[in-house]
Design a protein around this motif. Structure first.
Motif, PDB file in Angstrom:
ATOM      1  N   PHE A 104     -62.010 -41.009  72.339  1.00 15.11           N
ATOM      2  CA  PHE A 104     -63.195 -41.160  73.176  1.00 15.11           C
ATOM      3  C   PHE A 104     -64.459 -41.197  72.314  1.00 15.11           C
ATOM      4  O   PHE A 104     -65.479 -40.600  72.644  1.00 15.11           O
ATOM      5  CB  PHE A 104     -63.288 -40.051  74.219  1.00 15.11           C
ATOM      6  CG  PHE A 104     -62.009 -39.769  74.965  1.00 15.11           C
ATOM      7  CD1 PHE A 104     -60.999 -40.723  75.038  1.00 15.11           C
ATOM      8  CD2 PHE A 104     -61.814 -38.556  75.595  1.00 15.11           C
ATOM      9  CE1 PHE A 104     -59.826 -40.465  75.727  1.00 15.11           C
ATOM     10  CE2 PHE A 104     -60.644 -38.298  76.287  1.00 15.11           C
ATOM     11  CZ  PHE A 104     -59.644 -39.250  76.349  1.00 15.11           C
ATOM     12  N   ASP A 162     -55.190 -44.516  77.393  1.00 19.68           N
ATOM     13  CA  ASP A 162     -56.341 -45.084  76.691  1.00 19.68           C
ATOM     14  C   ASP A 162     -56.260 -46.613  76.750  1.00 19.68           C
ATOM     15  O   ASP A 162     -55.351 -47.214  76.185  1.00 19.68           O
ATOM     16  CB  ASP A 162     -56.310 -44.586  75.240  1.00 19.68           C
ATOM     17  CG  ASP A 162     -57.508 -45.045  74.414  1.00 19.68           C
ATOM     18  OD1 ASP A 162     -58.247 -45.934  74.869  1.00 19.68           O
ATOM     19  OD2 ASP A 162     -57.682 -44.536  73.292  1.00 19.68           O
ATOM     20  N   VAL A 183     -56.154 -37.681  81.701  1.00 15.13           N
ATOM     21  CA  VAL A 183     -57.368 -38.427  81.377  1.00 15.13           C
ATOM     22  C   VAL A 183     -57.068 -39.923  81.301  1.00 15.13           C
ATOM     23  O   VAL A 183     -56.493 -40.395  80.310  1.00 15.13           O
ATOM     24  CB  VAL A 183     -57.987 -37.966  80.042  1.00 15.13           C
ATOM     25  CG1 VAL A 183     -59.370 -38.602  79.858  1.00 15.13           C
ATOM     26  CG2 VAL A 183     -58.082 -36.455  79.966  1.00 15.13           C
ATOM     27  N   TYR A 185     -58.666 -43.203  80.346  1.00 18.88           N
ATOM     28  CA  TYR A 185     -59.848 -43.597  79.569  1.00 18.88           C
ATOM     29  C   TYR A 185     -59.871 -45.113  79.468  1.00 18.88           C
ATOM     30  O   TYR A 185     -58.949 -45.717  78.935  1.00 18.88           O
ATOM     31  CB  TYR A 185     -59.786 -42.959  78.183  1.00 18.88           C
ATOM     32  CG  TYR A 185     -60.951 -43.292  77.267  1.00 18.88           C
ATOM     33  CD1 TYR A 185     -62.197 -42.728  77.464  1.00 18.88           C
ATOM     34  CD2 TYR A 185     -60.792 -44.174  76.200  1.00 18.88           C
ATOM     35  CE1 TYR A 185     -63.266 -43.023  76.628  1.00 18.88           C
ATOM     36  CE2 TYR A 185     -61.847 -44.479  75.355  1.00 18.88           C
ATOM     37  CZ  TYR A 185     -63.081 -43.894  75.579  1.00 18.88           C
ATOM     38  OH  TYR A 185     -64.141 -44.203  74.732  1.00 18.88           O
ATOM     39  N   PHE A 212     -62.316 -41.526  83.074  1.00 19.10           N
ATOM     40  CA  PHE A 212     -63.412 -41.739  82.112  1.00 19.10           C
ATOM     41  C   PHE A 212     -63.561 -43.240  81.925  1.00 19.10           C
ATOM     42  O   PHE A 212     -62.696 -43.892  81.365  1.00 19.10           O
ATOM     43  CB  PHE A 212     -63.039 -41.049  80.792  1.00 19.10           C
ATOM     44  CG  PHE A 212     -64.168 -40.836  79.810  1.00 19.10           C
ATOM     45  CD1 PHE A 212     -64.946 -41.882  79.368  1.00 19.10           C
ATOM     46  CD2 PHE A 212     -64.430 -39.576  79.310  1.00 19.10           C
ATOM     47  CE1 PHE A 212     -65.959 -41.695  78.458  1.00 19.10           C
ATOM     48  CE2 PHE A 212     -65.442 -39.361  78.389  1.00 19.10           C
ATOM     49  CZ  PHE A 212     -66.216 -40.417  77.970  1.00 19.10           C
ATOM     50  N   SER A 214     -63.093 -45.566  83.944  1.00 19.59           N
ATOM     51  CA  SER A 214     -61.881 -46.175  84.483  1.00 19.59           C
ATOM     52  C   SER A 214     -62.121 -46.697  85.893  1.00 19.59           C
ATOM     53  O   SER A 214     -63.029 -46.247  86.594  1.00 19.59           O
ATOM     54  CB  SER A 214     -60.733 -45.168  84.466  1.00 19.59           C
ATOM     55  OG  SER A 214     -60.354 -44.884  83.127  1.00 19.59           O
TER      56      SER A 214
END
Length: 422
Positions: A104, A162, A183, A185, A212, A214
């Motif tokens: 991040f 991610d 999470v 991302y 995040f 997203s």
């Protein structure tokens, strides 16, 4: 048209992407040498099962029959990690098993389960993913700034997607992460359904779900009892240099949130957040219920937000909309500052059909003098609290708003704010 397709159409909706169809290969981690004895480190064996399934074009990696201790493993496209009922994927207790990495755009540590640039990925089953976070929490409590991304090497999250697409988590329990638990991302098209997320009430930064930057997410039938935000929608770090993409098109339905800091948008929201809709949420014993938070060093446009059919019991602050995080309200008069890239702007927020009982504080709606909170609509909101609702630097319209405060005024409107009651 085959029989399966006919059945799906008969149900009314055929969703492409969120219910991935994987190749038939099944890779039992035990066949690759994994031992579910609660002691053996199975990192290499589990990763070998993932890699073998991926080479075949995709399939299911099975964990069943006990506790699989492991360091970080990486999922790949077209892979389902199925943690069977009664099975646990347990994070290794050895901190050295978690490599440092940039995550991040900040110093971080590799998570127990992750996927990067992957498509059509799932985590399913009735089992548990346990981050074994107690030793990390002890370390964090002794480290100044341990919860601030970008100031230290952030300890591991538990499950990170991610820059992924078409992701599904269903049926599992996720618990005891060293920090944030799930999470997404910069991830697009993700469903989290029938998932339990747990951590002790005093465990630091154990947010349940942190989307995040997203988009196109469904969070449905989630039970979260954690030490920090039950959900925290983010889109950029503090003092982010940019560019940052927004979090948008997120629907949260039929969830139950126990201990935790509430259903939050922010505080790190440098990319903004739009089209966030929450319905049929029950809070019990959370620190906050509805929470939108930022400050001049981490904000952006937050708009088209709705909360509907919300019930709360014993929630410390029922509604908290503030551009002064980590404070709820400013102390004394506030001087206006020039509007900058990171100035928060909250507007277009609807809160409807809310019932909150036994709340110490009904809440606060407060903006900055240079960026007031605008177009806030409260409809059928009934809050029973010790302290009333405070409104400042905001434009609020209310219909059937009832705040019952046992101490002081029920609703306080500052001279710089406007409350229109219809």
């Amino acid at each position: 048209m085959n029989r399966l397709m006919i059945g799906l159409l008969a149900c009314g909706t055929l969703t492409i992407g969120t219910l991935p169809a994987f190749a038939a290969k099944v890779c039992d981690a035990k066949a690759y040498g994994a031992k579910p004895d609660g002691a053996t480190k199975n990192t290499k064996a589990i990763q070998a099962a993932i890699d073998d399934c991926a080479k075949a074009g995709g399939g299911t990696v099975e964990l069943s029959g006990g506790t699989f201790v492991s360091g970080p493993v990486v999922l790949k496209s077209n892979i389902t990690l199925d943690v069977a009922k009664g099975a646990t994927l347990m994070g290794s207790p050895d901190h050295a098993d978690y490599p440092a990495k940039t995550e991040f755009r900040a110093p971080g540590t590799q998570s127990l389960v992750s996927a990067t640039d992957a498509e059509t990925v799932a985590i399913t089953g009735g089992g548990t993913i346990d981050g074994n976070g107690d030793s990390w929490w002890t370390e964090a409590r002794a480290t100044r700034g341990a919860g601030i991304v970008g100031t230290i090497q952030f300890r591991p999250r538990l499950v990170v997607f991610d820059h992924c697409k078409h992701v599904r988590m269903e049926g599992v329990t996720v618990q005891n992460s060293p920090s944030w638990q799930i999470v997404p991302y910069y991830t697009d098209d993700m469903t989290i359904r029938n998932v339990r997320i747990l951590a002790p009430q005093r465990s630091p930064n154990t947010d349940a779900i942190d989307p995040f930057s997203s988009s196109n997410m469904v969070i449905d039938h989630v039970y979260a009892d954690v030490g920090d935000d039950n959900i925290a929608i983010k889109s950029g770090i503090i003092n982010s240099p940019g560019p940052d993409s927004p979090s948008k098109n997120i629907t949260i339905t039929d969830c139950e949130f126990m201990h935790g800091h509430g259903l939050s948008i922010g505080s790190e929201i440098a990319g903004g957040a739009q089209n966030i809709h929450a319905e049929r949420i029950h809070f019990k014993g959370t620190d906050q219920g509805i929470r939108i938070k930022a400050n001049r060093d981490r904000g952006n446009d937050v708009s088209n937000i709705s909360f509907k059919d919300i019930t709360m019991e014993d929630v410390k602050t029922s509604i908290l909309i503030s551009e002064y995080y980590p404070k709820a309200m400013p102390e004394g008069d506030v001087a206006a500052e020039p509007v900058q890239r990171l100035t928060p702007f909250f507007h277009g927020i609807t809160i409807e059909n809310v019932k909150s009982v036994n709340s110490p504080w009904a809440g606060v709606i407060v903006g900055l003098p240079e960026s007031p909170v605008k177009d806030i609509v409260l409809t059928n909101v009934d809050i029973q609290a010790t302290k009333g609702l405070q409104i400042a630097y905001a434009d609020v319209t209310a219909s059937n708003l009832k705040v019952t405060a046992t101490e002081g005024q029920s609703i306080t409107v500052a001279p710089n704010a406007k409350l229109t009651v219809k």
